[in-house]
Scaffold this motif. Structure first.
Motif, mmCIF file in Angstrom:
data_model
loop_
_atom_site.group_PDB
_atom_site.id
_atom_site.type_symbol
_atom_site.label_atom_id
_atom_site.label_comp_id
_atom_site.label_asym_id
_atom_site.label_seq_id
_atom_site.Cartn_x
_atom_site.Cartn_y
_atom_site.Cartn_z
ATOM 1 N N LEU A 81 0.824 -1.206 0.000
ATOM 2 C CA LEU A 81 0.000 0.000 0.000
ATOM 3 C C LEU A 81 0.859 1.258 0.000
ATOM 4 O O LEU A 81 0.464 2.293 -0.538
ATOM 5 C CB LEU A 81 -0.936 0.013 1.206
ATOM 6 C CG LEU A 81 -2.052 -1.020 1.205
ATOM 7 C CD1 LEU A 81 -2.801 -0.991 2.534
ATOM 8 C CD2 LEU A 81 -3.009 -0.797 0.053
ATOM 9 N N VAL A 103 -0.257 7.580 -0.090
ATOM 10 C CA VAL A 103 -0.252 6.705 1.071
ATOM 11 C C VAL A 103 1.106 6.792 1.753
ATOM 12 O O VAL A 103 2.142 6.719 1.096
ATOM 13 C CB VAL A 103 -0.572 5.244 0.684
ATOM 14 C CG1 VAL A 103 -0.480 4.322 1.893
ATOM 15 C CG2 VAL A 103 -1.959 5.148 0.059
ATOM 16 N N ARG A 117 -1.787 5.890 6.329
ATOM 17 C CA ARG A 117 -2.761 6.939 6.038
ATOM 18 C C ARG A 117 -2.771 7.269 4.553
ATOM 19 O O ARG A 117 -1.832 6.965 3.825
ATOM 20 C CB ARG A 117 -2.459 8.173 6.873
ATOM 21 C CG ARG A 117 -1.125 8.763 6.641
ATOM 22 C CD ARG A 117 -0.792 9.850 7.632
ATOM 23 N NE ARG A 117 0.463 10.468 7.231
ATOM 24 C CZ ARG A 117 1.002 11.500 7.834
ATOM 25 N NH1 ARG A 117 0.414 12.029 8.884
ATOM 26 N NH2 ARG A 117 2.128 11.997 7.392
ATOM 27 N N ILE A 118 -3.864 7.883 4.167
ATOM 28 C CA ILE A 118 -4.002 8.390 2.812
ATOM 29 C C ILE A 118 -4.310 9.877 2.909
ATOM 30 O O ILE A 118 -5.182 10.288 3.686
ATOM 31 C CB ILE A 118 -5.081 7.632 2.011
ATOM 32 C CG1 ILE A 118 -5.131 8.167 0.580
ATOM 33 C CG2 ILE A 118 -6.431 7.675 2.681
ATOM 34 C CD1 ILE A 118 -5.877 7.295 -0.399
ATOM 35 N N TYR A 148 -8.917 1.464 3.633
ATOM 36 C CA TYR A 148 -8.272 2.293 2.605
ATOM 37 C C TYR A 148 -9.332 2.852 1.643
ATOM 38 O O TYR A 148 -9.367 4.045 1.365
ATOM 39 C CB TYR A 148 -7.224 1.483 1.840
ATOM 40 C CG TYR A 148 -6.767 2.178 0.587
ATOM 41 C CD1 TYR A 148 -5.785 3.169 0.638
ATOM 42 C CD2 TYR A 148 -7.339 1.876 -0.644
ATOM 43 C CE1 TYR A 148 -5.389 3.827 -0.516
ATOM 44 C CE2 TYR A 148 -6.952 2.535 -1.794
ATOM 45 C CZ TYR A 148 -5.980 3.509 -1.730
ATOM 46 O OH TYR A 148 -5.602 4.176 -2.873
ATOM 47 N N ASP A 175 -10.209 6.731 1.194
ATOM 48 C CA ASP A 175 -9.926 7.282 -0.134
ATOM 49 C C ASP A 175 -11.149 7.994 -0.689
ATOM 50 O O ASP A 175 -11.041 9.055 -1.319
ATOM 51 C CB ASP A 175 -9.471 6.166 -1.075
ATOM 52 C CG ASP A 175 -9.002 6.665 -2.416
ATOM 53 O OD1 ASP A 175 -8.365 7.747 -2.470
ATOM 54 O OD2 ASP A 175 -9.239 5.973 -3.430
#
Length: 115
Positions: A24, A30, A42-43, A107, A111
């Motif tokens: 990821l 990310v 984290r994103i 995720y 997102d």
């Protein structure tokens, strides 16, 4: 939980978490960040999954998904200061087979809602 037991649990959590998270980190936006004193993934600056002090996976999910996981006894709602957090779930190392899907769902959720 005694310190040695807690450290063993954290190591076990990392054994499960780190290989799932590694690919990821190659995705756009990310990275790794802090959440409740732990490192998480984290994103765009928003943490979607991290390890608790006891090696438990913590993930941010939509309420309906949390309800499904709790009903299936795969996870439990994350409790902080005696209150359940609305969009956070805990998944123990005894349910490691669920971690990849939970992290992927977290995720996808973040997102979609993070500008």
């Amino acid at each position: 939980m005694p310190d040695a037991e807690r450290e063993a649990a954290r190591r076990r959590g990392h054994e499960i978490f780190d290989p799932i998270v590694e690919p990821l980190l190659e995705m756009p936006d990310v990275d790794v960040g802090r959440m409740f004193g732990s490192e998480g993934i984290r994103i765009r600056g928003k943490v979607f999954a991290f390890l608790g002090f006891d090696g438990t996976l913590m993930a941010k999910l939509p309420t309906a998904r949390i309800d499904e996981l709790v009903e299936a006894r795969t996870a439990r709602r994350m409790i902080m200061k005696g209150r359940p957090l609305r969009e956070w779930v805990e998944v123990g190392t005894d349910r490691a087979e669920a971690w990849p899907g939970v992290i992927r769902d977290a995720y996808t959720f973040l997102d979609e809602i993070t500008p």
